[in-house]
Design a protein around this motif. Structure first.
Motif, PDB file in Angstrom:
ATOM      1  N   PRO A  87       0.820  -1.204   0.000  1.00 37.24           N
ATOM      2  CA  PRO A  87       0.000   0.000   0.000  1.00 37.24           C
ATOM      3  C   PRO A  87       0.858   1.260   0.000  1.00 37.24           C
ATOM      4  CG  PRO A  87      -0.754  -1.551   1.667  1.00 37.24           C
ATOM      5  CD  PRO A  87       0.573  -2.040   1.177  1.00 37.24           C
ATOM      6  N   PRO A  88       0.330   2.352  -0.549  1.00 34.07           N
ATOM      7  CA  PRO A  88       1.108   3.595  -0.596  1.00 34.07           C
ATOM      8  C   PRO A  88       1.276   4.198   0.799  1.00 34.07           C
ATOM      9  CG  PRO A  88      -1.131   4.005  -1.251  1.00 34.07           C
ATOM     10  CD  PRO A  88      -1.019   2.519  -1.100  1.00 34.07           C
ATOM     11  N   LEU A  89       2.266   5.043   0.914  1.00 33.53           N
ATOM     12  CA  LEU A  89       2.498   5.753   2.167  1.00 33.53           C
ATOM     13  C   LEU A  89       1.666   7.026   2.193  1.00 33.53           C
ATOM     14  CD1 LEU A  89       6.366   5.334   2.228  1.00 33.53           C
ATOM     15  CD2 LEU A  89       4.687   4.049   3.576  1.00 33.53           C
ATOM     16  N   PRO A  90       1.127   7.377   3.328  1.00 38.61           N
ATOM     17  CA  PRO A  90       0.342   8.615   3.401  1.00 38.61           C
ATOM     18  C   PRO A  90       1.231   9.848   3.400  1.00 38.61           C
ATOM     19  CG  PRO A  90       0.486   7.613   5.556  1.00 38.61           C
ATOM     20  CD  PRO A  90       1.141   6.650   4.607  1.00 38.61           C
ATOM     21  N   ARG A  91       0.716  10.911   2.834  1.00 42.28           N
ATOM     22  CA  ARG A  91       1.373  12.211   2.936  1.00 42.28           C
ATOM     23  C   ARG A  91       1.171  12.761   4.347  1.00 42.28           C
ATOM     24  NH1 ARG A  91      -1.607  15.161  -1.897  1.00 42.28           N
ATOM     25  NH2 ARG A  91      -1.210  16.860  -0.437  1.00 42.28           N
ATOM     26  N   ARG A  92       1.747  13.897   4.612  1.00 38.00           N
ATOM     27  CA  ARG A  92       1.589  14.513   5.930  1.00 38.00           C
ATOM     28  C   ARG A  92       0.136  14.830   6.244  1.00 38.00           C
ATOM     29  NH1 ARG A  92       6.601  16.235   7.938  1.00 38.00           N
ATOM     30  NH2 ARG A  92       8.284  16.319   6.364  1.00 38.00           N
ATOM     31  N   ASP A  93      -0.668  15.093   5.185  1.00 37.95           N
ATOM     32  CA  ASP A  93      -2.081  15.412   5.396  1.00 37.95           C
ATOM     33  C   ASP A  93      -2.972  14.170   5.378  1.00 37.95           C
ATOM     34  OD1 ASP A  93      -2.121  14.703   2.736  1.00 37.95           O
ATOM     35  OD2 ASP A  93      -2.720  16.674   1.977  1.00 37.95           O
ATOM     36  N   GLY A  94      -2.367  12.984   5.257  1.00 34.34           N
ATOM     37  CA  GLY A  94      -3.129  11.741   5.295  1.00 34.34           C
ATOM     38  C   GLY A  94      -3.525  11.206   3.942  1.00 34.34           C
ATOM     39  N   ARG A  95      -3.460  12.026   2.899  1.00 32.28           N
ATOM     40  CA  ARG A  95      -3.819  11.548   1.568  1.00 32.28           C
ATOM     41  C   ARG A  95      -2.661  10.773   0.952  1.00 32.28           C
ATOM     42  NH1 ARG A  95      -6.192  16.942  -1.176  1.00 32.28           N
ATOM     43  NH2 ARG A  95      -4.452  17.833   0.009  1.00 32.28           N
ATOM     44  N   THR A  96      -2.969   9.971  -0.069  1.00 31.47           N
ATOM     45  CA  THR A  96      -1.947   9.103  -0.654  1.00 31.47           C
ATOM     46  C   THR A  96      -1.587   9.463  -2.085  1.00 31.47           C
ATOM     47  OG1 THR A  96      -3.665   7.516  -1.307  1.00 31.47           O
ATOM     48  CG2 THR A  96      -2.552   7.147   0.819  1.00 31.47           C
ATOM     49  N   VAL A  97      -2.281  10.407  -2.692  1.00 29.24           N
ATOM     50  CA  VAL A  97      -1.980  10.840  -4.051  1.00 29.24           C
ATOM     51  C   VAL A  97      -1.424  12.254  -4.000  1.00 29.24           C
ATOM     52  CG1 VAL A  97      -2.868  11.195  -6.391  1.00 29.24           C
ATOM     53  CG2 VAL A  97      -3.868   9.428  -4.929  1.00 29.24           C
ATOM     54  N   ALA A  98      -0.301  12.472  -4.644  1.00 30.45           N
ATOM     55  CA  ALA A  98       0.293  13.804  -4.720  1.00 30.45           C
ATOM     56  C   ALA A  98       0.215  14.283  -6.164  1.00 30.45           C
ATOM     57  CB  ALA A  98       1.741  13.770  -4.251  1.00 30.45           C
ATOM     58  N   VAL A  99      -0.382  15.432  -6.393  1.00 30.68           N
ATOM     59  CA  VAL A  99      -0.494  16.000  -7.730  1.00 30.68           C
ATOM     60  C   VAL A  99       0.393  17.235  -7.791  1.00 30.68           C
ATOM     61  CG1 VAL A  99      -2.019  16.968  -9.480  1.00 30.68           C
ATOM     62  CG2 VAL A  99      -2.840  15.130  -7.986  1.00 30.68           C
ATOM     63  N   VAL A 100       1.389  17.218  -8.664  1.00 28.40           N
ATOM     64  CA  VAL A 100       2.324  18.321  -8.834  1.00 28.40           C
ATOM     65  C   VAL A 100       2.412  18.654 -10.312  1.00 28.40           C
ATOM     66  CG1 VAL A 100       4.690  19.146  -8.508  1.00 28.40           C
ATOM     67  CG2 VAL A 100       3.678  17.579  -6.826  1.00 28.40           C
ATOM     68  N   GLY A 101       2.105  19.885 -10.652  1.00 27.36           N
ATOM     69  CA  GLY A 101       2.157  20.278 -12.050  1.00 27.36           C
ATOM     70  C   GLY A 101       1.199  19.499 -12.925  1.00 27.36           C
ATOM     71  N   GLY A 102       0.070  19.094 -12.367  1.00 28.60           N
ATOM     72  CA  GLY A 102      -0.913  18.326 -13.116  1.00 28.60           C
ATOM     73  C   GLY A 102      -0.586  16.856 -13.262  1.00 28.60           C
ATOM     74  N   ARG A 103       0.493  16.401 -12.639  1.00 32.13           N
ATOM     75  CA  ARG A 103       0.889  15.007 -12.711  1.00 32.13           C
ATOM     76  C   ARG A 103       0.668  14.328 -11.366  1.00 32.13           C
ATOM     77  NH1 ARG A 103       6.684  15.830 -15.910  1.00 32.13           N
ATOM     78  NH2 ARG A 103       5.784  16.525 -17.899  1.00 32.13           N
ATOM     79  N   ALA A 104       0.200  13.068 -11.418  1.00 29.24           N
ATOM     80  CA  ALA A 104      -0.145  12.339 -10.200  1.00 29.24           C
ATOM     81  C   ALA A 104       0.974  11.371  -9.824  1.00 29.24           C
ATOM     82  CB  ALA A 104      -1.455  11.577 -10.397  1.00 29.24           C
ATOM     83  N   TYR A 105       1.307  11.363  -8.526  1.00 25.88           N
ATOM     84  CA  TYR A 105       2.369  10.500  -8.019  1.00 25.88           C
ATOM     85  C   TYR A 105       1.889   9.794  -6.750  1.00 25.88           C
ATOM     86  CZ  TYR A 105       5.409  13.422 -10.964  1.00 25.88           C
ATOM     87  OH  TYR A 105       5.979  14.092 -12.019  1.00 25.88           O
ATOM     88  N   ALA A 106       2.540   8.669  -6.458  1.00 24.97           N
ATOM     89  CA  ALA A 106       2.302   7.971  -5.196  1.00 24.97           C
ATOM     90  C   ALA A 106       3.629   7.381  -4.730  1.00 24.97           C
ATOM     91  CB  ALA A 106       1.257   6.869  -5.359  1.00 24.97           C
ATOM     92  N   LEU A 107       3.834   7.384  -3.413  1.00 31.06           N
ATOM     93  CA  LEU A 107       5.066   6.870  -2.826  1.00 31.06           C
ATOM     94  C   LEU A 107       4.752   5.574  -2.087  1.00 31.06           C
ATOM     95  CD1 LEU A 107       8.079   7.705  -2.496  1.00 31.06           C
ATOM     96  CD2 LEU A 107       7.441   8.576  -0.232  1.00 31.06           C
ATOM     97  N   HIS A 108       5.510   4.530  -2.404  1.00 32.77           N
ATOM     98  CA  HIS A 108       5.310   3.211  -1.806  1.00 32.77           C
ATOM     99  C   HIS A 108       6.597   2.770  -1.113  1.00 32.77           C
ATOM    100  CE1 HIS A 108       1.578   2.249  -4.196  1.00 32.77           C
ATOM    101  NE2 HIS A 108       2.113   3.187  -4.969  1.00 32.77           N
ATOM    102  N   PRO A 109       6.488   1.882  -0.131  1.00 31.70           N
ATOM    103  CA  PRO A 109       7.713   1.289   0.404  1.00 31.70           C
ATOM    104  C   PRO A 109       8.395   0.452  -0.673  1.00 31.70           C
ATOM    105  CG  PRO A 109       5.790   0.118   1.221  1.00 31.70           C
ATOM    106  CD  PRO A 109       5.271   1.334   0.512  1.00 31.70           C
ATOM    107  N   TRP A 110       9.713   0.425  -0.657  1.00 36.25           N
ATOM    108  CA  TRP A 110      10.438  -0.407  -1.616  1.00 36.25           C
ATOM    109  C   TRP A 110      10.339  -1.865  -1.175  1.00 36.25           C
ATOM    110  CZ3 TRP A 110      12.211   0.147  -6.364  1.00 36.25           C
ATOM    111  CH2 TRP A 110      13.023  -0.864  -6.885  1.00 36.25           C
ATOM    112  N   VAL A 111       9.952  -2.739  -2.085  1.00 35.97           N
ATOM    113  CA  VAL A 111       9.839  -4.166  -1.800  1.00 35.97           C
ATOM    114  C   VAL A 111      10.969  -4.892  -2.516  1.00 35.97           C
ATOM    115  CG1 VAL A 111       8.407  -6.230  -1.977  1.00 35.97           C
ATOM    116  CG2 VAL A 111       7.337  -4.011  -1.540  1.00 35.97           C
TER     117      VAL A 111
END
Length: 355
Positions: A87-111
């Protein structure tokens, strides 16, 4: 460690500083693009806090932030059930999707892990693979509340949803038109090469098979449920002999479940010559039916639909000739041969899945 100790540059380079400030993930030390994958971009990050996988969702069909968030909720609920996911890691605000410059990103633990195709699996591991997909389907049925509520409160609503996602099977008339178009593109390609020669052979061969079997077009699909949508070797990581994580949930959706089981087996267990390793298919399918609660008749119907799908599908050639995208070319020899072999061994393949 990554091959490069500096973040990648260029038009698609992720805005690492802006992104990592939204997480409690430290500062970037190294960033390496992950080579595998056709539809998304991924990066292996090493930061002052650890190692991570950064995913850039850029496929237009699946990059909607709301849809990504739904995938994230599903994987977290599956993880709570003990399904191997990341599962993705939460941002500081609790959400899991980060949108920067109109692009969507998600951060996951490395497996840590590696991909394994069916030829690298023992019979017991094939059973475990089939059982795992069955657990995924059963688990999704538990953790996706929207469909459960629709079925409980209005059974007809569930039926309507099933009708919506069970698309009509391919019309051979449309396929004949596509074959003619692709043959024209092959003929015009210069300089001609060995790929063109194989493509032309397979297109003519497929047209003959469709002319012979056009009356076997299947009806709409069967039992519909939530599926991963893209279950294949590059989306499953192994640590040792055990599955460590199912990744890439972009295609999560409501579709015929048994068809995903058949489609996945046709990828995992295809041999280089374009045949299926049927003993391994039997072990896989038997375990899938048990854990998913699927019946032999459902698997037999799914085999028929996926066979028909393979007869009418030319996505690899369309990528090559319409888009100039050659990333799928290495898969074409085995995949195109499989459709021919499957037609010849149709009854045997059905027995392997449903027997």
């Amino acid at each position: 460690m990554p091959r490069s100790s500096v973040p990648p540059h260029g038009p698609h380079a992720p805005p690492l500083g802006v992104l990592l400030r939204q997480y409690s993930a430290g500062s970037v030390l190294a960033c390496e693009p992950v080579e595998q994958g056709l539809l998304n971009r991924g990066y292996r990050l090493c930061t002052t806090r650890g190692r991570y996988f950064l995913k850039h969702h850029f496929d237009p069909e699946t990059a909607d932030p709301a849809a990504i968030a739904r995938q994230h909720r599903a994987t977290q609920r599956l993880a709570d059930l003990g399904v191997p996911v990341a599962p993705p890691l939460p941002r500081r605000d609790g959400r899991t999707v980060a949108v920067v410059g109109g692009r969507a990103y998600a951060l996951h633990p490395w497996v840590e892990g590696r991909h394994r195709h069916g030829g690298q699996l023992t019979a017991g591991q094939c059973e475990r693979l089939g059982a795992l997909l069955g657990v995924v389907h059963a688990g999704l049925e538990r953790v996706m509340p929207a469909r459960a509520r629709a079925r409980a409160s209005d059974p007809a609503a569930s039926d309507r949803a099933a009708t919506h996602v069970c698309a009509e099977s391919a019309d051979p008339a449309d396929t004949f038109t596509l074959i003619d178009d692709l043959l024209g593109r092959v003929h015009r390609h210069r300089p001609a090469d060995s790929f063109d020669e194989l493509a032309r052979h397979r297109l003519l061969e497929r047209r003959e098979l469709l002319e012979r079997h056009a009356d076997r077009r299947p009806p709409r699909g069967g039992s519909v449920g939530w599926v991963h949508g893209d279950f294949h070797p590059f989306n499953l990581l192994y640590k040792g002999d055990a599955p460590a994580a199912i990744v890439d949930w972009d295609r999560l959706g409501l579709r015929p479940r048994a068809e995903e089981a058949v489609r996945a087996a046709a990828i995992f267990f295809v041999r280089p010559a374009g045949t299926l390793d049927l003993p391994k298919v039997r072990a896989y399918a038997r375990a899938y039916r048990r854990t998913a609660g699927a019946t032999p008749s459902q698997l037999a119907a799914a085999v028929h639909r996926v066979w028909w799908e393979r007869l009418n599908d030319f996505w690899m050639l369309r990528w090559h000739y319409e888009r100039g995208d050659t990333r799928a070319d290495p898969q074409f020899p085995a995949a195109s041969a499989l459709a021919v072999w499957w037609t010849r061994e149709y009854d045997t393949v059905c027995e392997a899945f449903a027997g």
